[in-house]
Design a protein around this motif. Sequence first.
Motif, PDB file in Angstrom:
ATOM      1  N   LEU A 153     136.547 -15.652  71.068  1.00  0.00           N
ATOM      2  CA  LEU A 153     136.700 -16.197  72.419  1.00  0.00           C
ATOM      3  C   LEU A 153     137.942 -15.625  73.098  1.00  0.00           C
ATOM      4  O   LEU A 153     137.915 -15.272  74.278  1.00  0.00           O
ATOM      5  CB  LEU A 153     136.757 -17.731  72.353  1.00  0.00           C
ATOM      6  N   GLU A 154     138.997 -15.514  72.298  1.00  0.00           N
ATOM      7  CA  GLU A 154     140.230 -14.935  72.850  1.00  0.00           C
ATOM      8  C   GLU A 154     139.958 -13.512  73.358  1.00  0.00           C
ATOM      9  O   GLU A 154     140.335 -13.139  74.469  1.00  0.00           O
ATOM     10  CB  GLU A 154     141.311 -14.915  71.750  1.00  0.00           C
ATOM     11  N   ILE A 182     144.053 -26.691  68.640  1.00  0.00           N
ATOM     12  CA  ILE A 182     143.132 -27.237  67.642  1.00  0.00           C
ATOM     13  C   ILE A 182     143.199 -26.450  66.341  1.00  0.00           C
ATOM     14  O   ILE A 182     142.382 -26.619  65.449  1.00  0.00           O
ATOM     15  CB  ILE A 182     141.675 -27.333  68.166  1.00  0.00           C
ATOM     16  N   GLY A 183     144.202 -25.587  66.245  1.00  0.00           N
ATOM     17  CA  GLY A 183     144.471 -24.912  64.970  1.00  0.00           C
ATOM     18  C   GLY A 183     143.485 -23.821  64.622  1.00  0.00           C
ATOM     19  O   GLY A 183     143.346 -23.457  63.462  1.00  0.00           O
ATOM     20  N   LYS A 184     142.797 -23.274  65.602  1.00  0.00           N
ATOM     21  CA  LYS A 184     141.818 -22.242  65.279  1.00  0.00           C
ATOM     22  C   LYS A 184     142.369 -20.835  65.511  1.00  0.00           C
ATOM     23  O   LYS A 184     141.755 -19.860  65.115  1.00  0.00           O
ATOM     24  CB  LYS A 184     140.546 -22.444  66.120  1.00  0.00           C
ATOM     25  N   LEU A 185     143.469 -20.742  66.198  1.00  0.00           N
ATOM     26  CA  LEU A 185     143.999 -19.408  66.496  1.00  0.00           C
ATOM     27  C   LEU A 185     145.375 -19.253  65.889  1.00  0.00           C
ATOM     28  O   LEU A 185     146.189 -20.148  66.015  1.00  0.00           O
ATOM     29  CB  LEU A 185     144.055 -19.235  68.027  1.00  0.00           C
ATOM     30  N   GLU A 195     137.690 -20.292  63.108  1.00  0.00           N
ATOM     31  CA  GLU A 195     138.844 -19.448  63.430  1.00  0.00           C
ATOM     32  C   GLU A 195     138.385 -18.079  63.939  1.00  0.00           C
ATOM     33  O   GLU A 195     138.982 -17.500  64.843  1.00  0.00           O
ATOM     34  CB  GLU A 195     139.758 -19.316  62.212  1.00  0.00           C
ATOM     35  N   ALA A 218     137.340 -18.508  67.437  1.00  0.00           N
ATOM     36  CA  ALA A 218     138.498 -18.588  68.320  1.00  0.00           C
ATOM     37  C   ALA A 218     138.992 -17.185  68.660  1.00  0.00           C
ATOM     38  O   ALA A 218     139.319 -16.882  69.816  1.00  0.00           O
ATOM     39  CB  ALA A 218     139.604 -19.404  67.668  1.00  0.00           C
ATOM     40  N   TYR A 241     135.767 -12.161  80.669  1.00  0.00           N
ATOM     41  CA  TYR A 241     134.640 -13.090  80.798  1.00  0.00           C
ATOM     42  C   TYR A 241     135.113 -14.339  81.537  1.00  0.00           C
ATOM     43  O   TYR A 241     136.209 -14.840  81.280  1.00  0.00           O
ATOM     44  CB  TYR A 241     134.133 -13.524  79.417  1.00  0.00           C
ATOM     45  N   THR A 242     134.271 -14.877  82.401  1.00  0.00           N
ATOM     46  CA  THR A 242     134.658 -16.128  83.043  1.00  0.00           C
ATOM     47  C   THR A 242     134.204 -17.288  82.165  1.00  0.00           C
ATOM     48  O   THR A 242     133.248 -17.174  81.399  1.00  0.00           O
ATOM     49  CB  THR A 242     133.993 -16.294  84.425  1.00  0.00           C
ATOM     50  N   LEU A 243     134.886 -18.382  82.309  1.00  0.00           N
ATOM     51  CA  LEU A 243     134.517 -19.571  81.549  1.00  0.00           C
ATOM     52  C   LEU A 243     133.851 -20.525  82.518  1.00  0.00           C
ATOM     53  O   LEU A 243     134.439 -20.915  83.522  1.00  0.00           O
ATOM     54  CB  LEU A 243     135.772 -20.206  80.936  1.00  0.00           C
ATOM     55  N   GLN A 244     132.623 -20.884  82.219  1.00  0.00           N
ATOM     56  CA  GLN A 244     131.906 -21.771  83.130  1.00  0.00           C
ATOM     57  C   GLN A 244     132.117 -23.233  82.733  1.00  0.00           C
ATOM     58  O   GLN A 244     132.253 -23.528  81.555  1.00  0.00           O
ATOM     59  CB  GLN A 244     130.417 -21.417  83.113  1.00  0.00           C
ATOM     60  N   LYS A 247     142.039 -21.461  83.827  1.00  0.00           N
ATOM     61  CA  LYS A 247     141.146 -21.865  82.758  1.00  0.00           C
ATOM     62  C   LYS A 247     141.181 -20.864  81.602  1.00  0.00           C
ATOM     63  O   LYS A 247     141.195 -21.237  80.446  1.00  0.00           O
ATOM     64  CB  LYS A 247     139.727 -21.964  83.322  1.00  0.00           C
ATOM     65  N   GLU A 248     141.241 -19.584  81.990  1.00  0.00           N
ATOM     66  CA  GLU A 248     141.251 -18.544  80.960  1.00  0.00           C
ATOM     67  C   GLU A 248     142.540 -18.594  80.132  1.00  0.00           C
ATOM     68  O   GLU A 248     142.526 -18.348  78.943  1.00  0.00           O
ATOM     69  CB  GLU A 248     141.063 -17.161  81.599  1.00  0.00           C
ATOM     70  N   VAL A 307     137.801 -13.549  76.516  1.00  0.00           N
ATOM     71  CA  VAL A 307     138.538 -13.986  77.697  1.00  0.00           C
ATOM     72  C   VAL A 307     139.442 -12.858  78.185  1.00  0.00           C
ATOM     73  O   VAL A 307     139.529 -12.574  79.381  1.00  0.00           O
ATOM     74  CB  VAL A 307     139.349 -15.259  77.370  1.00  0.00           C
ATOM     75  N   ASN A 308     140.063 -12.167  77.217  1.00  0.00           N
ATOM     76  CA  ASN A 308     140.923 -11.044  77.592  1.00  0.00           C
ATOM     77  C   ASN A 308     140.125  -9.907  78.229  1.00  0.00           C
ATOM     78  O   ASN A 308     140.645  -9.147  79.026  1.00  0.00           O
ATOM     79  CB  ASN A 308     141.693 -10.528  76.378  1.00  0.00           C
ATOM     80  N   VAL A 312     142.465 -21.815  77.801  1.00  0.00           N
ATOM     81  CA  VAL A 312     141.633 -21.822  76.608  1.00  0.00           C
ATOM     82  C   VAL A 312     142.396 -21.294  75.390  1.00  0.00           C
ATOM     83  O   VAL A 312     142.239 -21.778  74.287  1.00  0.00           O
ATOM     84  CB  VAL A 312     140.298 -21.069  76.831  1.00  0.00           C
ATOM     85  N   ILE A 313     143.283 -20.341  75.620  1.00  0.00           N
ATOM     86  CA  ILE A 313     144.057 -19.799  74.497  1.00  0.00           C
ATOM     87  C   ILE A 313     144.945 -20.895  73.898  1.00  0.00           C
ATOM     88  O   ILE A 313     145.023 -21.062  72.680  1.00  0.00           O
ATOM     89  CB  ILE A 313     144.935 -18.604  74.947  1.00  0.00           C
ATOM     90  N   ALA A 321     135.227 -25.761  71.740  1.00  0.00           N
ATOM     91  CA  ALA A 321     136.685 -25.840  71.577  1.00  0.00           C
ATOM     92  C   ALA A 321     137.275 -26.930  72.474  1.00  0.00           C
ATOM     93  O   ALA A 321     138.114 -27.726  72.048  1.00  0.00           O
ATOM     94  CB  ALA A 321     137.324 -24.492  71.890  1.00  0.00           C
ATOM     95  N   MET A 322     136.809 -26.966  73.736  1.00  0.00           N
ATOM     96  CA  MET A 322     137.336 -27.963  74.673  1.00  0.00           C
ATOM     97  C   MET A 322     137.043 -29.384  74.183  1.00  0.00           C
ATOM     98  O   MET A 322     137.888 -30.269  74.262  1.00  0.00           O
ATOM     99  CB  MET A 322     136.710 -27.789  76.066  1.00  0.00           C
ATOM    100  N   VAL A 366     144.393 -24.083  74.143  1.00  0.00           N
ATOM    101  CA  VAL A 366     143.499 -25.058  73.501  1.00  0.00           C
ATOM    102  C   VAL A 366     143.164 -24.596  72.087  1.00  0.00           C
ATOM    103  O   VAL A 366     143.238 -25.361  71.122  1.00  0.00           O
ATOM    104  CB  VAL A 366     142.201 -25.254  74.326  1.00  0.00           C
ATOM    105  N   LEU A 367     142.814 -23.333  71.940  1.00  0.00           N
ATOM    106  CA  LEU A 367     142.433 -22.808  70.621  1.00  0.00           C
ATOM    107  C   LEU A 367     143.591 -22.920  69.643  1.00  0.00           C
ATOM    108  O   LEU A 367     143.409 -23.210  68.468  1.00  0.00           O
ATOM    109  CB  LEU A 367     141.970 -21.351  70.735  1.00  0.00           C
ATOM    110  N   TYR A 398     133.427 -21.863  74.111  1.00  0.00           N
ATOM    111  CA  TYR A 398     134.422 -22.503  74.969  1.00  0.00           C
ATOM    112  C   TYR A 398     134.243 -24.026  74.987  1.00  0.00           C
ATOM    113  O   TYR A 398     135.192 -24.787  74.768  1.00  0.00           O
ATOM    114  CB  TYR A 398     134.274 -21.905  76.373  1.00  0.00           C
TER     115      TYR A 398
END
Lengths: 366, 110
Positions: free
Chosen positions: B92-93, A363-366, B86, B89, B100-103, A352-353, B96-97, A356-357, B28-29, A359-360, B25
């Motif tokens: 969040l990146e 969607i053009g956010k990263l 942005e 994002a 942090y866990t994503l629930q 999942k971790e 995550v690095n 997410v990268i 974004a999903m 995914v970001l 998270y």
Amino acid sequence: MLIGIGGAGSKLSSTFDGGSNVVINISEAELNKAKAAQRILAVVHSGRGKREGAKKNPEIGKTAFISIKDQLEDMVRGNTVITSTGGGTGMGITWKVLESIAQKDDVPEEEKTTFILVLPYADREPSEYVDNTIQFISQPVSWAIDSGNTGNVFLVSNKEKFVNRMTEAEFNGLIARRFNAFFQIPAKCEEHASLEGHIDREDFSLYLSKPYFNYFVDFDYEHKKPLDEQLASNTNRLMLEPDTPLEAMFLLEVPNHADERMFYDVLDHFESRNVVPIYAVVRNPNLQVPHLTLSLLYARKPHDLVNDFIRISEKRTRDKIRKSIEQHGTFGPKKVNLEQEAMKEAMKAGKKEDEVISVLKRIGKL
Amino acid sequence: MEQPLTKLFDQQVGNLDQAHVNLLYWSAMAEDRKMRYNITNAFDDLKYLQHTRTKQAVYAYIEALRVCCLLEIREEGNKKNLYITEYGARALETLVNQGYTLQPSHFLGG
Ligand SMILES: Nc1nc2c(ncn2[C@@H]2O[C@H](COP(=O)(O)OP(=O)(O)O)[C@@H](O)[C@H]2O)c(=O)[nH]1
């Protein structure tokens, strides 16, 4: 005048005949490569666009639009815009053009803009292109069509390029030839002896000013064969399939000594569909066999179109997940809900971790 | 100029907690799946995971993210939908690095 925006739009605009073309891009290098009567550089202040183009991110195109807003809004009146729907520059800038057209109270016929939109082949092109297309069709294209303020919208598909393994130049040449054949209808009526009906430049412009999707095709007409059959075997594979026609136009060119009365068969075909086409029949002495150029206007709801793309996009995601399960080898092929199981498995593995990268990025956010 | 801004970003991100991370998270999903994620969905999800029981607290989480430009709120047909920016994002990146866990979001189906 043809206004080519972004990479595909610029390249295609220079392959079309007839008058001058304008190209618009955010990258100066790309702009200078294009053949054009006029070049317009749209400016992005972030620095990122300037260096590397829009990188599939339509937000960059939308921002760049601001720098050319007045000039472009003025220029599109009564003209044609060509762009891809997948990229960032052409789609982003055209998004804003459509949005502003949709917000107008009323656009006079002679100021309507026609749009040639080049859609990606969803089976083979990157998912960003497909996702951008879904957004673009379901939002600004749909708003503009609903407002009644646009002219015809032509939906071109890149599918044939991939299916036939064509080079970009070959494929662009093919698109241009098909469009040139259609846009030449009024010129051909002027050039050749008129036998029946008539389509002059005003009739043609009026037809182009209607807020519908335009599908057209041209082929050698076989007098004895029902038109349905001929249409079925001569589809224009460069364009998306049409829905039930609301209006139609055709030009029938007949060679010397051929009986022009065959055009009544074409009229009959439309009568049974409650459509009264505008048409012209001319004598073209350069031809050996009759040739029919035919256009249909249809109002397929953009969300139906979008559904097609979403279906493909979802199928692709499913396939990916299925593949990842096969690689993990944990499940037999008989498991009931493969997707759910795959999701669970991916999560257990801490995917999942990582996901997410991507995914970001997607969607053009990263 | 670059230096203090990076520091500010790090400080902002350092002050976020699990509920903030979840909101970024899930927004974004949802966007990736062409779904809309609104404030009510956020409230339901955070309540479900027992981060809070009040809507006010959810507003506060969202407001903090909005003020820091990590989340954008768009009014779309009566609903206030959440979109990660942005900056968000990047935050969040980073989070995550940092491990942090994503629930899972109940609304988005796990
Ligand atoms: N038919 C055609 N499609 C193209 C061409 N160049 C790019 N595309 C398609 O356009 C999409 C990418 O958009 P592009 O116009 O390159 O991006 P932009 O410059 O950011 O607007 C993809 O679907 C490509 O397959 C071209 O020369 N001809």
